[in-house]
Design a protein around this motif. Structure first.
Motif, PDB file in Angstrom:
ATOM      1  N   PRO A 405       0.818  -1.203   0.000  1.00  0.00           N
ATOM      2  CA  PRO A 405       0.000   0.000   0.000  1.00  0.00           C
ATOM      3  C   PRO A 405       0.857   1.261   0.000  1.00  0.00           C
ATOM      4  CG  PRO A 405      -0.754  -1.551   1.679  1.00  0.00           C
ATOM      5  CD  PRO A 405       0.579  -2.034   1.196  1.00  0.00           C
ATOM      6  N   PHE A 406       0.233   2.375  -0.356  1.00  0.00           N
ATOM      7  CA  PHE A 406       0.991   3.609  -0.542  1.00  0.00           C
ATOM      8  C   PHE A 406       1.327   4.308   0.774  1.00  0.00           C
ATOM      9  CE2 PHE A 406      -1.623   3.276  -4.542  1.00  0.00           C
ATOM     10  CZ  PHE A 406      -0.581   2.800  -5.311  1.00  0.00           C
ATOM     11  N   VAL A 407       0.870   3.739   1.877  1.00  0.00           N
ATOM     12  CA  VAL A 407       1.282   4.198   3.201  1.00  0.00           C
ATOM     13  C   VAL A 407       1.512   2.945   4.047  1.00  0.00           C
ATOM     14  CG1 VAL A 407      -1.139   4.452   3.913  1.00  0.00           C
ATOM     15  CG2 VAL A 407       0.658   5.527   5.260  1.00  0.00           C
ATOM     16  N   ASN A 408       2.583   2.941   4.825  1.00  0.00           N
ATOM     17  CA  ASN A 408       2.879   1.813   5.705  1.00  0.00           C
ATOM     18  C   ASN A 408       2.161   2.029   7.033  1.00  0.00           C
ATOM     19  OD1 ASN A 408       3.843  -0.175   7.337  1.00  0.00           O
ATOM     20  ND2 ASN A 408       6.007   0.320   7.108  1.00  0.00           N
ATOM     21  N   MET A 409       1.003   1.414   7.180  1.00  0.00           N
ATOM     22  CA  MET A 409       0.224   1.550   8.414  1.00  0.00           C
ATOM     23  C   MET A 409       0.879   0.796   9.570  1.00  0.00           C
ATOM     24  SD  MET A 409      -2.612   3.268   7.368  1.00  0.00           S
ATOM     25  CE  MET A 409      -4.196   2.798   8.062  1.00  0.00           C
ATOM     26  N   THR A 465      -2.695  10.653   4.866  1.00  0.00           N
ATOM     27  CA  THR A 465      -2.858   9.683   5.959  1.00  0.00           C
ATOM     28  C   THR A 465      -1.570   9.528   6.749  1.00  0.00           C
ATOM     29  OG1 THR A 465      -4.568   8.476   4.741  1.00  0.00           O
ATOM     30  CG2 THR A 465      -3.420   7.285   6.495  1.00  0.00           C
ATOM     31  N   GLN A 466      -0.436   9.472   6.062  1.00  0.00           N
ATOM     32  CA  GLN A 466       0.841   9.360   6.762  1.00  0.00           C
ATOM     33  C   GLN A 466       1.080  10.588   7.636  1.00  0.00           C
ATOM     34  OE1 GLN A 466       3.972   7.284   4.842  1.00  0.00           O
ATOM     35  NE2 GLN A 466       5.562   8.697   5.495  1.00  0.00           N
ATOM     36  N   GLY A 467       0.725  11.758   7.132  1.00  0.00           N
ATOM     37  CA  GLY A 467       0.856  12.970   7.927  1.00  0.00           C
ATOM     38  C   GLY A 467      -0.039  12.942   9.160  1.00  0.00           C
ATOM     39  N   ILE A 468      -1.257  12.441   9.001  1.00  0.00           N
ATOM     40  CA  ILE A 468      -2.185  12.328  10.131  1.00  0.00           C
ATOM     41  C   ILE A 468      -1.628  11.378  11.183  1.00  0.00           C
ATOM     42  CG2 ILE A 468      -4.450  11.403  10.806  1.00  0.00           C
ATOM     43  CD1 ILE A 468      -5.475  12.441   8.054  1.00  0.00           C
ATOM     44  N   LEU A 469      -1.146  10.227  10.745  1.00  0.00           N
ATOM     45  CA  LEU A 469      -0.624   9.237  11.683  1.00  0.00           C
ATOM     46  C   LEU A 469       0.630   9.749  12.380  1.00  0.00           C
ATOM     47  CD1 LEU A 469      -1.185   5.956   9.625  1.00  0.00           C
ATOM     48  CD2 LEU A 469      -2.668   6.978  11.365  1.00  0.00           C
TER      49      LEU A 469
END
Length: 595
Positions: A405-409, A465-469
């Protein structure tokens, strides 16, 4: 671009510019702004903008503020020479406004300032997800693809029937991928876990109107969970794809599928088992080295679901079922480390994912949270170090879905369980990727940070999303303004002045002539679908089968760098995707939660 085409394009732009030499174009976020967040409009023109810009109430009865536009020193991709910013962040009074030149000759779209600007907007995205359902589809009220599927590469003889019904159609086509379905499922569950109070309960488990006591986002996630359970019916088995590009036979409704996989049209479809080895039933073969990408994030989805169903929904049976599946899927990823890609048949295009450590980190971290088994925590740390900052983010161009995915959760899921030193490491991983995009964003007046490869909008929502996390992990709000500017691009602060979500906002400019059978055959619009988004003109000009069905309404704003067309024939920029839409839900819930 060939020299002749470039010259024709250049001449056409000169003609357009000569017809509107004095126009001032104002770009804002049409969805709206929260009262106390940055609010920066972008203006561009073929001439210097010397007049003041005023912010007036929508009915123009009152001027609220007046601004001197600030000239941007960055390049604007070649179409317009002059770019300016108007920062009206100090205006926090809720209401509807417009920006306009002092003589009122040029006026923006409606500007909404409200603490409720994003309240329950995720529900529209969930509506699009329901329209993508395979099996029973509540939008069309039909049952489709009951013949899914016939096995290939499985432990049983080829063409054996296996039950792989359910899941979601991937985009405008009707293929189904575990690659995207697993992420969509896990993302929705994580969004609910982080922001549970931002979701409604207005439909039942089938997606029909009527409350059932469960948030709609969980009903939708369960549609994915049930499908994954079917694909993983045995501990050593995992189906990763239903159908292939033989699906691409023109416009068709899901219950009238004319694709033929050897059993006649509208019948059985191929069900590909994941083997961790290259696959392909025709000349185009995928690459593969293992199963960990699919198994890891499917395990993450199941582990999150086990907590929600057991602890919040008080359903110990489903809680135990999901936890058992999470452990089994994770073991499959351990046993066959590596990645499985999507399969193609008659065309070279496929999902070319090559990363997997991030998925195993995510699965291990969520399993640790659900079980407190320290072996999962040790694994998560190991895989986190392996995943590191590996991402699309440092690059100006990468192959399609290679870094997915385009962000590593996983970094976020692990963070709360890590020791203080490793927390700093995980935060630094996220910070590095965000900084890559900030650096790229500083080169253009939109401050947009992503490369314009295919599905650029998916990259953008993942960056946000990465910025939010990162912000939730560290409390560091350094990137809040940058995140808002990326979001604003999605809702109209872009060259074309259009939202990138269908029918959002309803009174704004949004993708209309989208590349779907729903629109092509039924002329039905579905709110909430995130389209692929703009691409480099070099990519657009290299793709096969592209054509515009009508004159380009955005011709005045196209440039030789990046293009977007609201046109049925442009599958590269104007096709809504299931995973892109699902991957936007956390972002939408975050801004709803700011209230």
């Amino acid at each position: 671009m060939p020299r002749l085409l470039f010259l024709l394009y250049f001449v056409s732009q000169l003609v357009i510019a000569s017809n509107h030499p004095n126009d001032i174009h104002i770009r804002i976020n049409q969805m709206g702004y929260l009262p106390n967040e940055p609010k920066i409009a972008l203006l561009f023109a073929h001439r210097p903008i010397k007049e003041r810009i005023v912010l007036a109430t929508k009915d123009e009865s009152r001027i609220v503020a007046s601004f001197r536009p600030k000239k941007s020193e960055t390049q604007g991709w070649g179409t317009f020479e002059y770019y300016y910013e108007v920062d009206f962040s100090t205006v926090s009074e809720e209401g509807e406004y417009v920006l306009q030149t002092k003589n009122k000759q040029f006026t923006s779209q409606t500007i909404r300032i409200s603490k409720n600007a994003y309240e329950f907007q995720s529900e529209k995205l969930l509506g699009f997800m329901r329209q993508q359902r395979c099996g029973y589809n509540p939008f069309f009220d039909v049952i489709c693809h009951q013949g899914d599927g016939r096995s290939f590469y499985g432990p049983m003889p080829d063409s054996t029937f296996v039950d792989a019904t359910g899941g979601w159609h991937d985009a405008g086509d009707q293929l189904k991928y575990l690659i995207t379905g697993s992420y969509a499922t896990a993302h929705m569950l994580k969004a609910y876990e982080l922001f549970p109070n931002t979701f409604m309960d207005s439909v039942n488990h089938l997606g029909q109107p009527g409350s059932n006591g469960i948030a709609d986002v969980l009903d939708e996630a369960k549609w994915g969970l049930d499908w994954i359970l079917k694909l993983h019916s045995q501990p050593d088995q995992l189906i990763h794809q239903i159908a292939d590009d033989r699906d691409h036979r023109g416009w068709k409704m899901p219950d009238q599928d004319n694709a033929d996989y050897g059993w006649g049209p509208n019948s059985h479809r191929a069900a590909y088992f994941a083997t961790g080895k290259p696959q392909g039933l025709n000349k185009y073969k995928s690459e593969a080295t293992g199963l960990s990408n699919l198994a890891g994030r499917s395990a993450a989805a199941m582990a999150i679901a086990s907590r929600i169903w057991k602890e919040e929904l008080q359903d110990s049976i489903y809680g135990a079922l999901y936890l058992k599946a999470a452990k089994s899927l994770y073991k499959l990823g351990i046993d066959k480390e590596g990645y499985q890609q999507g399969n193609s048949y008659g065309a070279p295009y496929r999902y070319s994912e090559k990363t997997w450590a991030d998925d195993m980190e995510w699965g291990a971290a969520e399993l640790y949270k659900s079980t407190r088994n320290k072996k999962y925590l040790e694994d998560a740390i190991k895989y986190a170090r392996q995943a590191n900052t590996i991402s699309w983010m440092p690059y100006d161009s990468v192959p399609h879905y290679e870094y997915y995915p385009f962000v590593n959760m996983g970094h976020y899921a692990l963070y709360e369980h890590a020791d203080p030193d490793f927390k700093k490491t995980l935060a630094a991983y996220y910070k590095s990727g965000i900084e890559d995009n900030v650096k790229r964003g500083n080169t253009n007046p939109y401050t947009i940070g992503v490369p314009f490869i295919w599905c650029s909008n998916n990259l953008l929502t993942s960056l946000i999303t990465q910025g939010i996390l990162y912000e939730k992990m560290t409390g560091d709000k350094t990137y809040r303004k940058f995140m808002v500017e990326q979001r604003d691009w999605l809702f109209g602060r872009n060259p074309w002045g259009t939202s990138m979500f269908t029918m959002m906002p309803e009174q704004g400019e949004f993708p209309y002539d989208v590349h779907t059978s729903t629109w092509a055959l039924g002329k039905k619009q579905v709110p909430g679908g995130l389209i692929d988004g703009p691409v480099y003109s070099t990519i657009y000009n290299s793709l096969k089968g592209l054509h515009l069905s009508e004159p380009d309404e955005f011709a005045e704003y196209q440039n030789n760098y990046v293009v977007y067309h609201d046109d049925l024939g442009d599958y590269s920029t104007n096709e809504p995707t299931m995973d892109g839409t699902a991957g936007s839900i956390l972002m939408m819930a975050y801004w709803a939660d700011q209230n």
